[in-house]
Design a protein around this motif. Structure first.
Motif, short mmCIF file in Angstrom:
data_model
loop_
_atom_site.label_atom_id
_atom_site.label_comp_id
_atom_site.label_asym_id
_atom_site.label_seq_id
_atom_site.Cartn_x
_atom_site.Cartn_y
_atom_site.Cartn_z
N GLU A 168 0.85 -1.19 0.00
CA GLU A 168 0.00 0.00 0.00
C GLU A 168 0.88 1.23 0.00
N LEU A 169 0.72 2.03 -1.02
CA LEU A 169 1.51 3.26 -1.15
C LEU A 169 0.78 4.40 -0.48
N ARG A 170 1.41 4.97 0.53
CA ARG A 170 0.83 6.13 1.23
C ARG A 170 1.60 7.38 0.83
N GLU A 171 0.88 8.34 0.32
CA GLU A 171 1.49 9.58 -0.17
C GLU A 171 1.24 10.71 0.80
N GLU A 172 2.29 11.46 1.10
CA GLU A 172 2.15 12.59 2.01
C GLU A 172 3.06 13.72 1.54
N ALA A 173 2.49 14.87 1.27
CA ALA A 173 3.27 16.02 0.83
C ALA A 173 3.79 16.78 2.04
N TRP A 174 5.08 17.03 2.07
CA TRP A 174 5.68 17.79 3.17
C TRP A 174 5.88 19.24 2.76
N PHE A 175 5.89 20.12 3.76
CA PHE A 175 6.18 21.55 3.64
C PHE A 175 5.06 22.34 2.96
N ASN A 176 4.32 21.73 2.06
CA ASN A 176 3.13 22.36 1.47
C ASN A 176 2.08 21.26 1.34
N PRO A 177 1.52 20.80 2.47
CA PRO A 177 0.69 19.60 2.49
C PRO A 177 -0.50 19.62 1.55
N THR A 178 -1.09 20.80 1.35
CA THR A 178 -2.27 20.88 0.48
C THR A 178 -1.90 21.14 -0.98
N LEU A 179 -0.60 21.18 -1.28
CA LEU A 179 -0.12 21.48 -2.63
C LEU A 179 -0.76 22.77 -3.14
N ASN A 180 -0.72 23.78 -2.29
CA ASN A 180 -1.38 25.06 -2.56
C ASN A 180 -0.57 25.87 -3.57
N TYR A 181 -1.18 26.15 -4.73
CA TYR A 181 -0.50 26.94 -5.75
C TYR A 181 -0.20 28.35 -5.24
N ALA A 182 -1.12 28.92 -4.48
CA ALA A 182 -0.94 30.28 -3.99
C ALA A 182 0.30 30.39 -3.12
N TYR A 183 0.52 29.41 -2.25
CA TYR A 183 1.69 29.44 -1.39
C TYR A 183 2.98 29.34 -2.19
N PHE A 184 2.95 28.56 -3.26
CA PHE A 184 4.17 28.33 -4.03
C PHE A 184 4.48 29.47 -4.99
N LEU A 185 3.45 30.03 -5.63
CA LEU A 185 3.69 30.94 -6.74
C LEU A 185 3.54 32.42 -6.41
N VAL A 186 2.58 32.77 -5.56
CA VAL A 186 2.19 34.18 -5.44
C VAL A 186 3.35 35.05 -5.00
N LEU A 187 4.01 34.71 -3.89
CA LEU A 187 5.09 35.55 -3.38
C LEU A 187 6.22 35.64 -4.39
N ALA A 188 6.56 34.52 -5.03
CA ALA A 188 7.64 34.52 -6.01
C ALA A 188 7.31 35.41 -7.21
N LEU A 189 6.07 35.36 -7.68
CA LEU A 189 5.68 36.19 -8.82
C LEU A 189 5.72 37.67 -8.46
N ILE A 190 5.29 38.01 -7.25
CA ILE A 190 5.32 39.41 -6.83
C ILE A 190 6.74 39.90 -6.70
N LEU A 191 7.60 39.09 -6.09
CA LEU A 191 9.00 39.48 -5.93
C LEU A 191 9.69 39.56 -7.28
N ASN A 192 9.20 38.80 -8.26
CA ASN A 192 9.75 38.94 -9.60
C ASN A 192 9.42 40.31 -10.18
N ILE A 193 8.19 40.77 -9.99
CA ILE A 193 7.83 42.12 -10.44
C ILE A 193 8.69 43.16 -9.73
N TRP A 194 8.83 42.98 -8.43
CA TRP A 194 9.63 43.92 -7.62
C TRP A 194 11.07 43.98 -8.11
#
Length: 376
Positions: A168-194
């Motif tokens: 039985e393969l159990r999958e668990e995402a660490w550091f961003n458990p919900t695989l939230n796009y907003a957490y991963f991309l938003v700050l980086a995209l804003i800092l890119n504009i900056w």
């Protein structure tokens, strides 16, 4: 004298209305826009079509499993593959599942049955999420069919389950458990504009003076280049940091973007990057013949730097010569470090390399800019 020069530079920055609005508002507007875009966090209800050529109870159970998946939503029941192809071409659906004839009979007899899945690969975000969701549904249905087949052969339910699901393969995402796009991309995209705005502004550091009549007055007055440009640079760096502070306040305080490292360490890391970024812009400014050239150089450096940084596409997957080129840019080290600091909270022994490299970039670029400017 230094205070007067710094006050003078601040006044110049503030009087330039276009630059002032870009520096003050572009990052904040981008933050609100991008967070609104990615507020859904994950893709849900991906439009799916089903072509059921079997019309058995087993095929209806499969369709029900698809409907129960939060990532997929059946929006069309079609009679042929050709109809589904037209809907995918028109963008009405992303996924088509074709259930073959004798699907239910094959499952009842414990035989393998192939379900065809067509996914629109023109949008990688959609296709990746749709593939993952469809594979989860297929895995669940396959396991249930396998257990039923073993039970039909005389196995007890628990025995059948243990025999079929031996691993039985159990999958668990660490550091961003919900695989939230907003957490991963938003700050980086804003800092890119900056960073783009700051790099372009920094590219005016030297040419902004040598292209003015006041440059000759400074030379005749015996004012050293070091004093003049150090004063200007301090104002620029302080202004760039003041620009990013409201972004951090809204991102971490209001939108609850994760920050797992110490805030002061994160601000120090941003400051070191700002200095390195400003040094690159200053070096570009030293080569420019006029303000238009300086702006072009700044754009050439700033615009592709986020793509080259390895944040959106792994640096290791790029050709070797691009990797070497990317590592010369402070943006690469900043965005790589950004990911570690916001999600993983590494210790000092890990992040000190990033601080050191950014410091070396700043020393080299400021030194080269000083040599070029001294010859003008």
């Amino acid at each position: 004298m230094i205070r007067s020069l710094m006050r003078r530079e601040l006044i110049y920055l503030w009087r330039d209305r276009g630059l002032r609005n870009i520096l003050l508002f572009s990052s904040l507007l981008g933050l609100i826009l991008f967070f609104a875009l990615y507020s859904a966090q994950v893709l849900l209800d991906i439009p799916t079509a089903v072509v059921d050529l079997d019309h058995s109870s087993e095929s209806r159970q499969l369709i029900e499993k698809v409907n129960q998946s939060e990532n997929l939503q059946v929006v069309a029941y079609l009679d042929s593959y050709q109809e589904a192809e037209e809907l995918i071409k028109g963008g009405d659906i992303v996924v088509t599942m074709v259930i073959p004839e004798n699907y239910g009979k094959a499952l009842t007899l414990g035989r393998q049955s192939n379900v065809f899945l067509a996914i629109d690969g023109s949008n990688m975000i959609y296709s990746t999420n749709a593939t993952t969701a469809a594979m989860m549904v297929a895995g669940t249905v396959s396991a249930q069919a396998g257990v039923k087949a073993l039970m039909a052969r005389g196995f007890q339910p628990d025995e059948a389950k243990n025999a079929y699901l031996g691993v039985e393969l159990r999958e668990e995402a660490w550091f961003n458990p919900t695989l939230n796009y907003a957490y991963f991309l938003v700050l980086a995209l804003i800092l890119n504009i900056w960073q783009q705005c700051c790099t372009i502004a920094a590219a005016m550091n030297i040419i902004g003076e040598t292209g003015r009549p006041s440059w000759q007055q400074f030379k005749m007055a015996g004012l050293s280049k070091w004093t003049l440009f150090a004063s200007k640079s301090v104002v620029h760096i302080a202004t760039f940091m003041l620009m990013v502070l409201p972004v951090y306040l809204i991102a971490f305080g209001f939108f609850k973007v994760p920050l797992h490292c110490n805030l002061w360490l994160f601000l120090l890391f941003t400051l070191v990057f700002t200095i390195a970024m400003h040094s690159v812009g200053t070096l570009a400014s030293s080569f420019a013949r006029n303000a238009v050239d300086a702006t072009r150089y700044g754009m050439i450096i700033a615009l592709p730097s986020f793509i080259l940084s390895g944040y959106g596409w792994p640096l290791e997957a790029m050709p070797s010569f691009i990797q070497y080129m990317a590592k010369l840019l402070p943006q690469t080290w900043f965005f790589q470090g950004l990911n570690y600091l916001t999600f993983k909270n590494p210790d000092w022994s890990f992040v000190q390399t990033y601080f050191l490299i950014l410091g070396v970039i700043a020393v080299v670029c400021y030194g080269a800019a000083a040599l070029v400017t001294a010859r003008k």
